[in-house]
Motif scaffolding. Structure first.
Motif, short mmCIF file in Angstrom:
data_model
loop_
_atom_site.label_atom_id
_atom_site.label_comp_id
_atom_site.label_asym_id
_atom_site.label_seq_id
_atom_site.Cartn_x
_atom_site.Cartn_y
_atom_site.Cartn_z
N PRO A 86 9.33 -1.17 0.06
CA PRO A 86 8.27 -0.56 -0.76
C PRO A 86 7.84 -1.46 -1.92
N GLU B 21 5.59 -4.20 -0.62
CA GLU B 21 4.24 -3.71 -0.37
C GLU B 21 3.47 -3.49 -1.67
N GLN B 22 4.15 -2.93 -2.66
CA GLN B 22 3.48 -2.69 -3.95
C GLN B 22 3.04 -3.99 -4.61
N SER B 23 3.81 -5.05 -4.39
CA SER B 23 3.50 -6.33 -5.04
C SER B 23 2.54 -7.18 -4.20
#
Length: 231
Positions: free
Chosen positions: A39, A42-44
């Motif tokens: 996660p 993906e956020q970065s």
């Protein structure tokens, strides 16, 4: 780094392939599981780079360890399947690594296919490159049976959610039987994941499941352990 989880023929008990699973060895915190760091990746915005790293690493395993002769399947995230440069980048890596694609398969999750036409175009491009394509987590997401008609899929991987309850819940078994019947009638190879008990194995064999993946057979293992069972 990558670990490999073997896939096992339910008819012969032999290993017929592997799934590449990414892990993070942290210098202080030790081995960190993917649900703890994916996660954040993906956020970065690093999902594409991570997918390409996993793909390249799998190609290197194939090149460096010819004794691992069964195909390794690599997961492609929904984000990468919708990335404009996905196919071009994949081709560049294949060319750089002079890779034997007959020993690499690709797994795509259902939810990766519902967002845009680009995903389906990319899937057709992957098929043209010669990849065996597997629809992962079938039954867990949108479960559009239309995918089985219009997409160039070779393998259907049934989600572990159905396997977990087949010995306890008749409804789960009815759904599983229906999915297996459809896949077999369409001449799709079937893999079931999350197989953990002898009771599950007995039922799945009874319904002519092709291939199983799960802790009952093998846990994910480092490459040096895979070599031992491949010999």
């Amino acid at each position: 780094f990558l670990m490999l989880q073997p896939k096992t023929s339910m008819l012969t008990g032999c290993v017929v392939g592997y799934e590449a699973l990414v892990r993070w060895q942290h210098p202080d915190k030790g081995l960190i599981p993917p649900n703890a760091f994916i996660p954040i990746v993906e956020q970065s915005g690093l999902y594409f780079e991570l997918d390409m790293y996993v793909f390249r690493s799998a190609l290197n395993i194939v090149k460096e360890h010819p004794q691992i002769s069964k195909p390794i399947s690599v997961n492609v995230s929904a984000n990468s399947l919708h990335h404009n440069d996905f196919i071009d980048e994949l081709k560049a890596i294949i060319k750089e690594e002079s890779a034997d694609l007959s020993r690499i398969e690709l797994e795509i999750t259902e939810n990766a296919l519902v967002r845009s036409d680009m995903a389906i175009q990319h899937l057709n491009s992957l098929k043209e490159l010669g990849f065996v394509l597997c629809l992962d987590d079938f039954g867990a997401g949108y479960s559009s049976l239309g995918y089985l008609l219009k997409l160039p899929l070779d393998v259907i991987k049934i989600d572990r959610a159905f396997i977990s309850y087949i010995t306890e819940d008749k409804r789960a078994l009815i759904l599983l039987k229906g999915m297996l019947q459809i896949c077999h009638d369409l001449h799709k190879k079937v893999v079931v994941e999350g197989v953990e008990t002898q009771a599950q194995v007995d039922l799945l064999v009874q319904y002519n499941v092709d291939v199983a993946q799960g802790f009952f057979y093998y846990k994910p293992m480092p490459v040096n352990e895979v070599i031992k069972i491949a010999l």
